[in-house]
Design an enzyme around this catalytic site. Structure first.
Site, mmCIF file in Angstrom:
data_model
loop_
_atom_site.group_PDB
_atom_site.id
_atom_site.type_symbol
_atom_site.label_atom_id
_atom_site.label_comp_id
_atom_site.label_asym_id
_atom_site.label_seq_id
_atom_site.Cartn_x
_atom_site.Cartn_y
_atom_site.Cartn_z
ATOM 1 N N TYR A 167 -61.340 40.820 -40.864
ATOM 2 C CA TYR A 167 -60.514 41.325 -39.754
ATOM 3 C C TYR A 167 -60.998 42.683 -39.237
ATOM 4 C CZ TYR A 167 -56.646 43.345 -37.146
ATOM 5 O OH TYR A 167 -55.905 43.991 -36.170
ATOM 6 N N LYS A 171 -62.700 43.577 -35.512
ATOM 7 C CA LYS A 171 -62.145 44.531 -34.530
ATOM 8 C C LYS A 171 -63.217 45.560 -34.146
ATOM 9 C CE LYS A 171 -58.474 44.245 -33.110
ATOM 10 N NZ LYS A 171 -57.980 43.327 -32.042
HETATM 11 N N1 LIG Z 1 -49.811 44.456 -35.810
HETATM 12 C C1 LIG Z 1 -50.437 45.617 -35.992
HETATM 13 O O1 LIG Z 1 -49.997 46.477 -36.796
HETATM 14 C C2 LIG Z 1 -51.670 45.922 -35.207
HETATM 15 C C3 LIG Z 1 -52.233 45.020 -34.322
HETATM 16 N N2 LIG Z 1 -53.363 45.366 -33.612
HETATM 17 C C4 LIG Z 1 -53.969 44.440 -32.655
HETATM 18 O O2 LIG Z 1 -52.996 44.167 -31.661
HETATM 19 C C5 LIG Z 1 -53.186 42.845 -31.148
HETATM 20 C C6 LIG Z 1 -51.870 42.099 -31.210
HETATM 21 O O3 LIG Z 1 -51.448 42.041 -32.547
HETATM 22 P P1 LIG Z 1 -50.003 41.499 -32.937
HETATM 23 O O4 LIG Z 1 -49.147 41.465 -31.737
HETATM 24 O O5 LIG Z 1 -49.562 42.230 -34.137
HETATM 25 O O6 LIG Z 1 -50.364 40.026 -33.396
HETATM 26 P P2 LIG Z 1 -49.644 38.655 -33.016
HETATM 27 O O7 LIG Z 1 -50.223 37.624 -33.924
HETATM 28 O O8 LIG Z 1 -48.170 38.818 -33.002
HETATM 29 O O9 LIG Z 1 -50.136 38.424 -31.536
HETATM 30 C C7 LIG Z 1 -51.391 37.931 -31.215
HETATM 31 C C8 LIG Z 1 -51.233 36.917 -30.103
HETATM 32 O O10 LIG Z 1 -52.542 36.405 -29.784
HETATM 33 C C9 LIG Z 1 -52.429 35.021 -29.617
HETATM 34 N N3 LIG Z 1 -53.694 34.371 -29.919
HETATM 35 C C10 LIG Z 1 -54.277 34.223 -31.122
HETATM 36 N N4 LIG Z 1 -55.395 33.517 -31.004
HETATM 37 C C11 LIG Z 1 -55.530 33.213 -29.706
HETATM 38 C C12 LIG Z 1 -56.473 32.466 -28.974
HETATM 39 N N5 LIG Z 1 -57.524 31.872 -29.561
HETATM 40 N N6 LIG Z 1 -56.325 32.357 -27.634
HETATM 41 C C13 LIG Z 1 -55.240 32.933 -27.021
HETATM 42 N N7 LIG Z 1 -54.312 33.615 -27.671
HETATM 43 C C14 LIG Z 1 -54.451 33.749 -29.000
HETATM 44 C C15 LIG Z 1 -51.356 34.567 -30.607
HETATM 45 O O11 LIG Z 1 -50.808 33.315 -30.238
HETATM 46 C C16 LIG Z 1 -50.376 35.720 -30.524
HETATM 47 O O12 LIG Z 1 -49.361 35.476 -29.576
HETATM 48 C C17 LIG Z 1 -54.295 42.216 -31.983
HETATM 49 O O13 LIG Z 1 -55.499 42.260 -31.260
HETATM 50 C C18 LIG Z 1 -54.375 43.107 -33.221
HETATM 51 O O14 LIG Z 1 -55.679 43.122 -33.743
HETATM 52 C C19 LIG Z 1 -53.930 46.593 -33.756
HETATM 53 C C20 LIG Z 1 -53.418 47.517 -34.600
HETATM 54 C C21 LIG Z 1 -52.249 47.254 -35.407
HETATM 55 C C1 LIG Z 2 -48.981 44.446 -46.521
HETATM 56 C C2 LIG Z 2 -49.474 45.840 -46.780
HETATM 57 C C3 LIG Z 2 -48.504 46.586 -47.702
HETATM 58 C C4 LIG Z 2 -48.354 45.917 -49.036
HETATM 59 C C5 LIG Z 2 -48.172 46.977 -50.120
HETATM 60 C C6 LIG Z 2 -47.097 46.741 -51.139
HETATM 61 C C7 LIG Z 2 -46.997 45.307 -51.589
HETATM 62 C C8 LIG Z 2 -47.416 47.624 -52.304
HETATM 63 O O1 LIG Z 2 -45.846 47.130 -50.621
HETATM 64 C C9 LIG Z 2 -49.649 46.641 -45.503
HETATM 65 C C10 LIG Z 2 -50.204 48.040 -45.832
HETATM 66 C C11 LIG Z 2 -51.013 48.492 -44.660
HETATM 67 C C12 LIG Z 2 -50.803 47.431 -43.590
HETATM 68 C C13 LIG Z 2 -51.866 47.284 -42.504
HETATM 69 C C14 LIG Z 2 -52.076 48.573 -41.765
HETATM 70 O O2 LIG Z 2 -50.849 49.036 -41.228
HETATM 71 C C15 LIG Z 2 -53.098 48.486 -40.666
HETATM 72 C C16 LIG Z 2 -53.123 47.241 -39.891
HETATM 73 C C17 LIG Z 2 -53.751 47.279 -38.706
HETATM 74 C C18 LIG Z 2 -53.971 46.136 -37.936
HETATM 75 O O3 LIG Z 2 -54.742 46.152 -36.981
HETATM 76 C C19 LIG Z 2 -53.294 44.863 -38.308
HETATM 77 C C20 LIG Z 2 -52.221 45.029 -39.344
HETATM 78 C C21 LIG Z 2 -52.639 45.953 -40.481
HETATM 79 C C22 LIG Z 2 -53.829 45.281 -41.151
HETATM 80 C C23 LIG Z 2 -51.484 46.166 -41.492
HETATM 81 C C24 LIG Z 2 -51.150 44.864 -42.274
HETATM 82 C C25 LIG Z 2 -50.167 45.079 -43.431
HETATM 83 C C26 LIG Z 2 -50.636 46.140 -44.418
HETATM 84 C C27 LIG Z 2 -51.899 45.666 -45.090
#
Ligand SMILES: NC(=O)C1=CN([C@@H]2O[C@H](COP(=O)(O)OP(=O)(O)OC[C@H]3O[C@@H](n4cnc5c(N)ncnc54)[C@H](O)[C@@H]3O)[C@@H](O)[C@H]2O)C=CC1
Ligand SMILES: C[C@H](CCCC(C)(C)O)[C@H]1CC[C@H]2[C@@H]3[C@H](O)CC4=CC(=O)CC[C@]4(C)[C@H]3CC[C@]12C
Length: 392
Positions: A167, A171
């Site tokens: 992952y 990214k």
């Molecule tokens: N959740 C987090 O803490 C973080 C997320 N991100 C990034 O933010 C973006 C969104 O993440 P989230 O909303 O958390 O994930 P999510 O899984 O809720 O949303 C991702 C969306 O992309 C769609 N998707 C997946 N594969 C696809 C494909 N082949 N074609 C079209 N759509 C597709 C999914 O159906 C989903 O609706 C991602 O790019 C992730 O890497 C970045 C930093 C932190």
């Molecule tokens: C699931 C993890 C925490 C488990 C620890 C336990 C069992 C001791 O309580 C999460 C800890 C850190 C998270 C990630 C982090 O916030 C950065 C991220 C960035 C992204 O782009 C996607 C999500 C994630 C990888 C996020 C996922 C959950 C953790 C690994």
């Protein structure tokens, strides 16, 4: 909503004339971006929401002045992407596979996150779309596999980027593609302008993992067990503020192309610097959950052993079942390595300031978690109700 420092909108060229495309618009972050665009982008004429799985909540959005066009498609299929991008002024490329648990084949992560992004770039070039905002992640930088801390760093902080996991590697690769594409000539001869936003761990309404922690704690009588030293800082940012940074970056990319083009921005707000668990407690505490211990209840070597055992079991059981525990050597490393950002680059380059203050971010997330207490009949395939669903 407490709005701090919403900049003046440039309405000089009149009414609604812009077409936006949001990929991944039905995911956790995507839904926040879609809703905020409708609220905060007065120049929007059409909003295309592209996703592999479309949410029924989209139907309710079409009553306003903006045409909301749901597009079911796959970013790995270039023909789907070209059809969606054609005629769009701006693309917000949010779609991606988030997996740090070994749930998805690394090859599929690469195909969606890297090839999918390449498809979006090529579609912009082919169809003449000039502005692309990419949702990267703090994980494009780290924590690295050596466990080096990144303490309140910024975009220029020296850090050894070493990825071993699919992952974060995907990214970083996708972000590089987006940055390198800045300046490419699109159809019609004008240059493509790109930038990349790197959120830390996102929380807010719709954050499934927070809900999982809440429900897990309910099963143990309202208790969580401390596993991480409170001194480890983990960066967190509210989904509404992440969405706002996207809206603003997209809006400003045209007039500030020389400054913003080809740039990366950490995506942050005023959420407090805390350990992963202590931050979760800011949300779960008001929901009635308590945490046991002021220090980790198990020594680190035991946690490491447990995480390694989980990885071994995952490998052993692979032919029979996909075993994906929350806790593995990588998530242990993520949660026990300090990684926080402190930066004003986005503020300087395009005037970003969080629109939700910390108390608002916390209270909104708490209310959302509390509303999940009264969950109606289960949805198919373990799906959770979406942010705007009625009756929750
Ligand atoms: N959740 C987090 O803490 C973080 C997320 N991100 C990034 O933010 C973006 C969104 O993440 P989230 O909303 O958390 O994930 P999510 O899984 O809720 O949303 C991702 C969306 O992309 C769609 N998707 C997946 N594969 C696809 C494909 N082949 N074609 C079209 N759509 C597709 C999914 O159906 C989903 O609706 C991602 O790019 C992730 O890497 C970045 C930093 C932190
Ligand atoms: C699931 C993890 C925490 C488990 C620890 C336990 C069992 C001791 O309580 C999460 C800890 C850190 C998270 C990630 C982090 O916030 C950065 C991220 C960035 C992204 O782009 C996607 C999500 C994630 C990888 C996020 C996922 C959950 C953790 C690994």
């Amino acid at each position: 909503m407490h709005v701090c420092g919403t900049p003046q909108l440039d309405m000089t060229d009149g009414g609604r004339d812009l077409v936006y495309l949001v990929t991944g618009g039905c995911g956790f972050l995507g839904e926040h971006v879609v809703r905020l665009l409708l609220e905060q982008e007065p120049r929007l004429r059409e909003l295309r929401v592209f996703d592999l799985h479309l949410g029924s909540w989209l139907e309710a959005l079409n009553s306003g002045p903006v045409q909301v066009t749901p597009i079911q498609g796959d970013v790995t299929r270039s023909e789907d992407v070209v059809a969606a991008v054609a005629g769009a002024d701006v693309v917000l490329h949010i779609a991606g596979l988030v997996d740090v648990w070994g749930l998805v084949d690394p090859e599929v992560i690469y195909r969606v996150n890297v090839k999918g992004t390449q498809n979006v770039i090529e579609a912009c070039v082919q169809t003449g779309t000039r502005f692309l905002v990419y949702t990267s992640s703090m994980e494009a930088v780290g924590p690295n596999s050596k466990g080096h801390p990144f303490y309140r760093g910024n975009e220029d902080t020296h850090y050894e980027v070493v990825h071993t996991q699919p992952y974060p590697r995907s990214k970083a690769q996708a972000e590089r593609l987006v940055i390198e594409a800045n300046g490419r000539k699109v159809r019609g001869g004008l240059p493509l302008v790109t930038c990349s936003l790197r959120p830390t761990g996102i929380y807010g309404e719709g954050h499934q993992l927070m809900l999982d922690f809440y429900r897990g704690a309910q099963r143990t009588g309202g208790w969580l067990f401390r596993a991480i030293p409170p001194s480890v800082e983990h960066g967190r940012v509210y989904a509404g503020n992440v969405a706002w940074m996207h809206v603003l970056a997209a809006r400003e990319l045209g007039s500030r192309a020389t400054t913003m083009g080809g740039q990366v921005y950490f995506c942050y707000d005023n959420s407090p610097y805390k350990s992963y668990e202590d931050f979760n407690m800011e949300i779960l505490g008001p929901c009635g959950i308590r945490i046991l211990g002021t220090r980790p209840l198990l020594p680190y070597f035991l946690l490491f052993l447990l995480a390694t055992l989980n990885a071994f079991l995952q490998w052993l059981l692979r032919p029979l079942v996909v075993y994906t525990p929350l806790f593995n050597p990588y998530t242990l490393a993520l949660s026990t390595t300090t990684f926080t950002v402190q930066t004003d680059k986005a503020q300087k380059h395009f005037g970003y300031q969080p629109i939700y203050d910390w108390e608002d971010c916390r209270d909104r997330t708490v209310s959302w978690i509390k509303s999940r207490k009264r969950c109606p009949a289960p949805l198919p395939h373990g799906q959770e109700p979406k942010v705007g669903d009625p009756g929750l």
